[in-house]
Design a protein around this motif. Structure first.
Motif, mmCIF file in Angstrom:
data_model
loop_
_atom_site.group_PDB
_atom_site.id
_atom_site.type_symbol
_atom_site.label_atom_id
_atom_site.label_comp_id
_atom_site.label_asym_id
_atom_site.label_seq_id
_atom_site.Cartn_x
_atom_site.Cartn_y
_atom_site.Cartn_z
ATOM 1 N N HIS A 52 8.396 56.273 50.972
ATOM 2 C CA HIS A 52 8.715 54.725 51.456
ATOM 3 C C HIS A 52 10.185 54.478 50.895
ATOM 4 O O HIS A 52 10.381 53.647 50.321
ATOM 5 C CB HIS A 52 7.896 53.593 51.020
ATOM 6 C CG HIS A 52 6.326 54.045 51.422
ATOM 7 N ND1 HIS A 52 5.562 53.324 52.336
ATOM 8 C CD2 HIS A 52 5.512 54.876 50.685
ATOM 9 C CE1 HIS A 52 4.362 53.794 52.212
ATOM 10 N NE2 HIS A 52 4.228 54.734 51.365
ATOM 11 N N LEU A 53 11.230 55.524 51.102
ATOM 12 C CA LEU A 53 12.369 55.537 50.164
ATOM 13 C C LEU A 53 13.230 54.344 50.574
ATOM 14 O O LEU A 53 14.364 53.817 49.650
ATOM 15 C CB LEU A 53 13.020 56.622 50.445
ATOM 16 C CG LEU A 53 14.406 57.042 49.777
ATOM 17 C CD1 LEU A 53 14.273 58.473 49.250
ATOM 18 C CD2 LEU A 53 15.577 57.144 50.563
ATOM 19 N N VAL A 111 13.072 63.319 57.864
ATOM 20 C CA VAL A 111 12.135 62.874 58.886
ATOM 21 C C VAL A 111 11.812 61.316 58.929
ATOM 22 O O VAL A 111 11.523 61.016 57.782
ATOM 23 C CB VAL A 111 10.927 64.005 59.310
ATOM 24 C CG1 VAL A 111 11.435 65.340 59.446
ATOM 25 C CG2 VAL A 111 10.103 63.855 58.213
ATOM 26 N N THR A 112 11.408 60.876 59.799
ATOM 27 C CA THR A 112 11.081 59.425 59.830
ATOM 28 C C THR A 112 9.925 59.255 60.520
ATOM 29 O O THR A 112 9.413 59.481 61.343
ATOM 30 C CB THR A 112 12.142 58.398 60.585
ATOM 31 O OG1 THR A 112 12.616 59.038 61.864
ATOM 32 C CG2 THR A 112 13.515 58.359 59.598
ATOM 33 N N LEU A 122 14.549 51.909 59.721
ATOM 34 C CA LEU A 122 14.580 53.175 60.369
ATOM 35 C C LEU A 122 15.988 53.667 60.696
ATOM 36 O O LEU A 122 16.391 54.981 60.891
ATOM 37 C CB LEU A 122 13.759 53.403 61.797
ATOM 38 C CG LEU A 122 12.124 53.311 61.302
ATOM 39 C CD1 LEU A 122 11.354 53.052 62.514
ATOM 40 C CD2 LEU A 122 11.666 54.533 60.768
ATOM 41 N N THR A 123 16.956 52.780 61.255
ATOM 42 C CA THR A 123 18.320 53.129 61.428
ATOM 43 C C THR A 123 19.005 53.517 60.178
ATOM 44 O O THR A 123 19.937 54.523 60.250
ATOM 45 C CB THR A 123 18.932 51.751 62.063
ATOM 46 O OG1 THR A 123 18.117 51.305 63.100
ATOM 47 C CG2 THR A 123 20.487 52.009 62.479
ATOM 48 N N VAL A 124 18.665 52.871 58.932
ATOM 49 C CA VAL A 124 19.189 53.408 57.712
ATOM 50 C C VAL A 124 18.795 54.625 57.551
ATOM 51 O O VAL A 124 19.545 55.741 57.167
ATOM 52 C CB VAL A 124 18.860 52.192 56.637
ATOM 53 C CG1 VAL A 124 19.314 53.003 55.251
ATOM 54 C CG2 VAL A 124 19.742 50.925 56.780
ATOM 55 N N ALA A 125 17.472 54.978 57.736
ATOM 56 C CA ALA A 125 16.983 56.568 57.453
ATOM 57 C C ALA A 125 17.635 57.245 58.344
ATOM 58 O O ALA A 125 18.024 58.418 57.782
ATOM 59 C CB ALA A 125 15.481 56.448 57.623
ATOM 60 N N ARG A 126 18.023 57.043 59.581
ATOM 61 C CA ARG A 126 18.665 57.956 60.249
ATOM 62 C C ARG A 126 20.149 58.265 60.015
ATOM 63 O O ARG A 126 20.835 59.239 59.924
ATOM 64 C CB ARG A 126 18.761 57.445 61.778
ATOM 65 C CG ARG A 126 17.417 57.403 62.580
ATOM 66 C CD ARG A 126 17.404 58.952 63.031
ATOM 67 N NE ARG A 126 16.284 59.134 63.972
ATOM 68 C CZ ARG A 126 15.158 59.959 63.754
ATOM 69 N NH1 ARG A 126 15.178 60.538 62.677
ATOM 70 N NH2 ARG A 126 14.586 60.099 64.785
#
Ligand code: NIG
Ligand code: FE
Length: 428
Positions: free
Chosen positions: A87-88, A183-184, A168-172
């Protein structure tokens, strides 16, 4: 004609190729690491093209004028670790809750008082994208230093459209700005937010958020926290079924704090993985094994929460459940990305063998994020993500714990960590 290498790693004491079947490995298969002693490895671009004994290298691989040769100095080489459950991306931290937990206050009581996940939701909603990027980058640097070259990142600390989208945008963006493979996973169903009723929120997750996340391609997987007091079996099934309808592959937090039939649900849904499994019994294990669902064990969370119910890894391996290991990195139950420590805990508390833990953090972890075609092993055709240790034996990793034995790290054939130092990221 011999293949031509851009990069050759030679003088490897022990190369863990993890060669073997591409499906998740179970039972005795988990003990076979495909080890080549006195080995070399050849890479072209971002892909492994040859592995074998050093003496066979010259006869098997050509070089060109710019081929780079790296001397592993008789140290061990293994695939980059695949961290398949984190859950980074979140705002804030919860040191004070840790102090209360040590004093004996149960995790569920802290949660009921507005702490726990709800607290991190407040902090994550308040954080800007730039704040989340900054901490996210620091965490990925730390992961790379530990030899982790692929990371799954879940949302779930937003619990509304705006903040789930932000996470999720930050993860991308992190995926674009770092050399790690990311991967998200959409985990909107992580908790019920304080500002919604259960029914309203479930409808929002299923009718608005999942369609949006799928349409914007923000996640590849859909997860749910199936747990007493959080999402019931029926609610979890609804979330995962909706995810599947929109093309998101199912994952589930199952049987973490109580036995709840989560493993059986994972098998009915043909989930990619069922995670935690601290309370999973024989029926759940059989269901997972029959459906080939990867069981992702997160013993660091049990350790950090000060609990004693570790997942029954020996029974699971005997029942042919393919096992992966991960940190569960999150601010509440495991504030550590140290996958090496998870191996040690899995050995001492779950009685996994060292080879089993190594399969669990490489090939089987790649299966848990559906990337086994490229990640988790070092055989021709796989992505050249690998780690050179500072010692000749991989067994030193769980044994000499609390020390980072990773010396050099390569992602997609490029040097990322040199002598323990993370190099500046090259922007694509
Ligand atoms: O995986 N199980 C649910 N979620 C996390 C804990 C999250 C938190 O406490 O912030 C976990 O353990
Ligand atoms: Fe988790």
């Amino acid at each position: 004609m011999k293949p031509c290498a851009d990069l050759i790693v030679t003088n490897i004491s022990s190369l863990l190729t993890l060669s073997g079947p591409e499906r998740p490995r179970s039972g005795v298969e988990m003990s076979n690491l495909g080890i080549i002693p006195n080995a070399a490895m050849a890479i072209s671009g971002d892909t492994v093209i040859w592995t074998g004994p050093v003496q066979k290298l010259a006869g098997a691989v050509d070089r060109h004028s710019a081929t780079l040769t790296i001397d592993a100095e008789n140290h061990a080489v293994l695939p980059g670790f695949v961290e398949c459950h984190t859950h980074l991306v979140f705002g804030g931290t919860r040191e004070d809750e840790f102090a209360r937990k040590i004093a004996g206050v149960p995790y569920m009581q802290i949660a009921a008082e507005g702490g726990g996940i709800k607290r991190t939701v407040r902090d994550t909603r308040a954080a800007s994208e730039a704040d989340l990027m900054e901490t996210g980058l620091q965490r990925i640097r730390e992961a790379l230093r530990l030899g982790i070259t692929a990371i799954e990142i879940k949302s779930g600390y937003g619990l509304n459209m705006e903040t789930e989208r932000k996470i999720l945008t930050v993860a991308r963006q992190l995926a674009e700005q770092t050399p790690a493979t990311l991967v998200t996973t959409f985990l909107g169903a992580h908790e019920i937010p304080v500002d919604r009723s259960r029914e309203e929120y479930l409808d929002e997750v299923c009718e608005k958020m999942i369609p949006f996340v799928a349409r914007e391609k923000l996640a590849e997987f859909c997860d749910v926290f199936c747990e007493k007091g959080v999402f019931s079996l029926d609610e979890s099934e609804r979330v995962l079924t909706t995810g599947i309808h929109y093309g998101l592959k199912p994952k589930i937090h199952a049987d973490q704090l109580t036995p709840g039939g989560g493993a059986e649900l994972a098998s009915r849904m043909h989930a990619v993985s069922a995670d935690h499994l601290d309370y999973t019994g024989p029926a759940g294990m059989k269901a997972l094994a029959d459906a080939g669902v990867v069981g992702v064990l997160l013993p660091g969370a049990v350790f950090f929460l000060g609990l004693n119910r570790f997942p029954a890894a020996r029974d699971m391996i005997a029942a042919n459940v393919p096992i992966a290991l991960s940190t569960d990195f999150n601010p509440g139950s495991c504030m550590s990305l140290n996958i090496h420590l998870m191996m040690t805990i899995a050995c001492t508390r779950c009685r996994m063998t060292i080879p089993e833990t190594l399969t669990a953090v490489t090939h089987n972890a790649a299966c848990a994020i559906d990337r086994q075609n490229r990640l988790g092993s070092l055989v021709p055709g796989k992505q050249a993500d690998f780690v050179i240790l500072d010692c000749p034996s991989v067994e030193t990793i769980p044994y000499h714990f609390g020390h980072n034995h990773v010396k050099h790290v390569f992602c997609k054939g490029r040097s990322i960590v040199e002598n323990g130092i993370v190099l500046p990221f090259q922007t694509p």
